[in-house]
Design a protein around this motif. Structure first.
Motif, PDB file in Angstrom:
ATOM      1  N   LYS A 135      -2.322  -1.570   7.398  1.00 36.81           N
ATOM      2  CA  LYS A 135      -0.876  -1.259   7.129  1.00 36.81           C
ATOM      3  C   LYS A 135      -0.135  -1.917   8.354  1.00 36.81           C
ATOM      4  N   ASP A 189      -3.596   1.317  -3.269  1.00 36.03           N
ATOM      5  CA  ASP A 189      -3.346   0.854  -1.953  1.00 36.03           C
ATOM      6  C   ASP A 189      -4.201   1.319  -0.980  1.00 36.03           C
ATOM      7  N   HIS A 237      -6.113  -1.138   1.606  1.00 38.82           N
ATOM      8  CA  HIS A 237      -6.280  -1.361   2.948  1.00 38.82           C
ATOM      9  C   HIS A 237      -7.450  -1.100   3.922  1.00 38.82           C
ATOM     10  N   ILE A 286      -0.923  -6.092  -0.541  1.00 37.33           N
ATOM     11  CA  ILE A 286      -1.675  -4.733  -1.018  1.00 37.33           C
ATOM     12  C   ILE A 286      -0.829  -3.912  -1.720  1.00 37.33           C
ATOM     13  N   GLY A 287      -1.236  -3.645  -3.052  1.00 30.13           N
ATOM     14  CA  GLY A 287      -0.560  -2.724  -4.247  1.00 30.13           C
ATOM     15  C   GLY A 287       0.263  -3.580  -5.231  1.00 30.13           C
ATOM     16  N   THR A 307       3.809  -6.244  -9.553  1.00 31.34           N
ATOM     17  CA  THR A 307       3.361  -4.734  -9.520  1.00 31.34           C
ATOM     18  C   THR A 307       3.301  -4.093 -10.878  1.00 31.34           C
TER      19      THR A 307
END
Length: 609
Positions: free
Chosen positions: A318, A365, A369, A401-402, A463
């Motif tokens: 992150k 997520d 990560h 990410i996501g 997304t």
């Protein structure tokens, strides 16, 4: 043929013209000629030792089998089914069938006799090449019907490829070249059948141009992953699935070395001996690796160390997305976590993997990560069989990410007023086989309606928030996309599957199943005597732990969207009981129908509280 490449927005103005190869076969042959002396394919022998195949050897094997198909009566345009697990022979057959001018039709190795009957009838398959005698028996029972188009069933394990190569000795190179020349951009390359989450599988028609155009864009955008020094991967996802099929062709065309693993129980040792640079998997595989590592740590009394290390990996990843990056303290903690835990998980994956590609379902997520924090950047992507497996993928230079990344070259995206993702582009399917009505339902004014809901950011990164048909509307009028809750609950080591329910109900609830593989280690780590999954489903200690997982998942959503009650089922959702598709997607309608009484009892019990 010269064609113009549109950019991600579909704009062709000023774009250069490219001469695409005329077919998949031309694309593959060019790669194998370039890498004639390089090992491009590897497969295990009876002792699980790798057998190496160079580009020249692979080409010779494909040509020999193609000649055998021609010699034994396969004509240009014929449909030939491959009914097998992923293995070296699958790839040889795929390209050999195309080289003979015929059309390969994949069938999942888990398909039942009625499913084989439907696919072979709908696609008008004349020859089935089955992996085992068991597969052959199912195909033969279908062929016994006078109305079946099947005329022959061959068996890989009985030496079908050797027999074909022997039969093709009389076919000349010129005859083979003439067959290959019958295939062009507009030729049908394959009929891929959808996994059937909402009903009978539909045959998706994809042309040779769809593949060669798509792969050109993939190669351009994914060069660090595909063309790096020593690039390699272990292919274990079923090649009957559109994602694995596309990746197979893209990797062969790049010259990357592919190793085959047919047996999931041998995947870890295969990874450790092969040392791949790329991991191609679906989210469930990444979940299993994480959960297995956690359970192993718990069995050794080190679960707190594992969870601390996992937190450092996630925090480190992150921090990479911030302007200042990881601070000194975090870098030191991450280094310690790597020495204690993270490096061992990398070793499970072969020790060399720096890239992974994940598709078919949302990764989440937390796992994204975690894996980036241990040194494996997961490039999550998105697509459907109708979009030739991939419309979007995160890029090596920027993985958000996501998200599932921006569109691949040649793909246009539009978000409808109701949030549905609409796509168009040269790579998309030309329609459903023998089903013009179904095609017209999903392709409107040139735009393919995916059925998925999502949003794009300013960089075009997409997304996914859920499936339009799976959107739950509670009795209070609250719209709930179940995927986020399901993904979070399924991340708990003890959970195998989660299905969120609540359409037209007063609140959201869930059906949950126990992971039978993880259960023994989990029980041991908690000092609980062994029990079956059915017994665990009723055990107060197990239920209390699952309640904690549900509570954690609820923190990510509003009160109206949160799960107020759940029921743990006695058994799991599997392919064999018809609750999962061969690509491991939940057949939601089937689950809701089968467990309708359980759902009614769940809501009745809650009302009685």
């Amino acid at each position: 043929m010269s064609a113009t490449i549109p950019n991600a927005n579909g704009d062709t103005m000023g774009s250069p013209a490219i001469d695409y190869p005329p077919s998949i076969i031309a694309l593959v042959s060019a790669a194998w000629t370039t890498h004639a002396n390089k090992v491009v394919l590897r497969y295990p022998d009876a002792d699980d030792e790798w057998i190496d195949v160079t580009g020249a050897q692979a080409q010779a094997h494909v040509n020999a089998v193609a000649k055998g198909l021609i010699a034994t009566g396969v004509s240009a345009g014929d449909r030939v089914a491959i009914y097998s697990r992923t293995r070296y022979e699958w790839t040889v057959l795929d390209f050999a069938i195309m080289s003979a001018g015929a059309i390969p039709v994949p069938i999942y190795d888990t398909s039942s006799t009625p499913q084989v009957d439907w696919i072979t009838s709908d696609a008008e398959v004349s020859v089935v090449i089955a992996e085992t005698q068991e597969h052959a028996a199912r195909a033969a029972s279908v062929a016994a019907d006078a109305e079946s188009p099947i005329t022959r069933v061959l068996v890989i394990d009985d030496g079908a490829l050797d027999d074909l190569a022997l039969a093709g000795a009389s076919v000349t190179d010129d005859e083979l070249a003439a067959r290959i020349a019958t295939v062009g951009h507009d030729s049908l390359a394959t009929i891929m059948y959808t996994s059937g989450t909402t009903g009978r599988p539909k045959g998706v028609r994809l042309t040779h141009f769809s593949y060669v155009r798509h792969i050109a864009g993939i190669h351009d955008e994914m060069r660090p992953v595909l063309f790096g020094e020593g690039a390699s991967t272990v292919l274990f996802l079923t090649l009957a699935h559109s994602l694995a099929r596309l990746v197979q062709i893209a990797l062969v065309a790049s010259g990357m070395c592919i190793g085959y693993c047919s047996d999931p129980s041998k995947l870890v040792p295969a990874m450790q001996s092969f040392h791949p640079s790329l991991v191609l998997a679906v989210p469930r595989v990444f979940e299993k690796v994480y959960n297995s590592a956690e359970q192993k740590a718990a069995a050794g009394g080190k679960v707190r160390v594992f969870r601390w290390a996992a937190k450092q990996a996630i925090d480190y990843s992150k921090a990479l997305d911030t302007e200042e990056g990881p601070g000194f303290g975090l870098r030191m903690r991450h280094k310690a976590a790597d020495a204690l835990v993270l490096s061992k998980i990398r070793d499970v994956l072969g020790g060399r993997a720096g890239w992974a590609i994940s598709g078919s379902a949302p990764l989440g997520d937390r796992l994204g990560h975690f894996y980036r924090g241990l040194g494996l950047t997961v490039l999550e992507g998105y697509g459907l069989t109708e979009t030739n497996a991939a419309s979007h993928v995160n890029r090596p230079e920027l993985a958000k990410i996501g998200t599932v990344g921006p569109p691949l070259p040649g793909i246009e995206v539009r978000i409808a007023d109701d949030g549905e993702i609409l796509l168009r582009g040269e790579q998309l399917f030309e329609g459903y086989h023998h089903n013009a009505d179904a095609t017209a339902e999903v392709v409107v004014d040139g735009w393919f309606h995916t059925g998925d809901i999502g949003a794009q950011d300013d960089d075009g990164y997409l997304t996914i928030t859920g499936r339009k048909k799976e959107l739950i509307v509670t009795a209070g009028g609250k719209n709930v996309a179940p995927a986020e809750l399901e993904d979070r609950i399924r991340a708990y080591a003890l959970v195998s599957q989660c299905v969120v329910v609540g359409d037209a109900r007063p609140f959201i609830a869930a059906l949950i199943t126990i992971d039978a593989d993880a259960l023994p280690g989990w029980l041991q780590s908690k000092g609980i005597d062994p029990m079956t999954p059915a017994e665990a489903a009723k055990d107060d200690r197990v239920l209390a732990r699952i309640q904690k997982a549900v509570d954690r998942a609820n923190t990510a959503v509003s009160r109206a969207e949160s799960i107020r009650a759940f029921r743990v089922l006695d058994g799991d959702l599997t392919i064999d009981n018809g609750m999962l598709t061969p690509s491991l997607k939940v057949k939601r309608a089937r689950v809701l129908d089968t467990y309708g009484d359980v759902i009614e009892e769940l809501y009745a019990a809650k009302r009685a509280d």
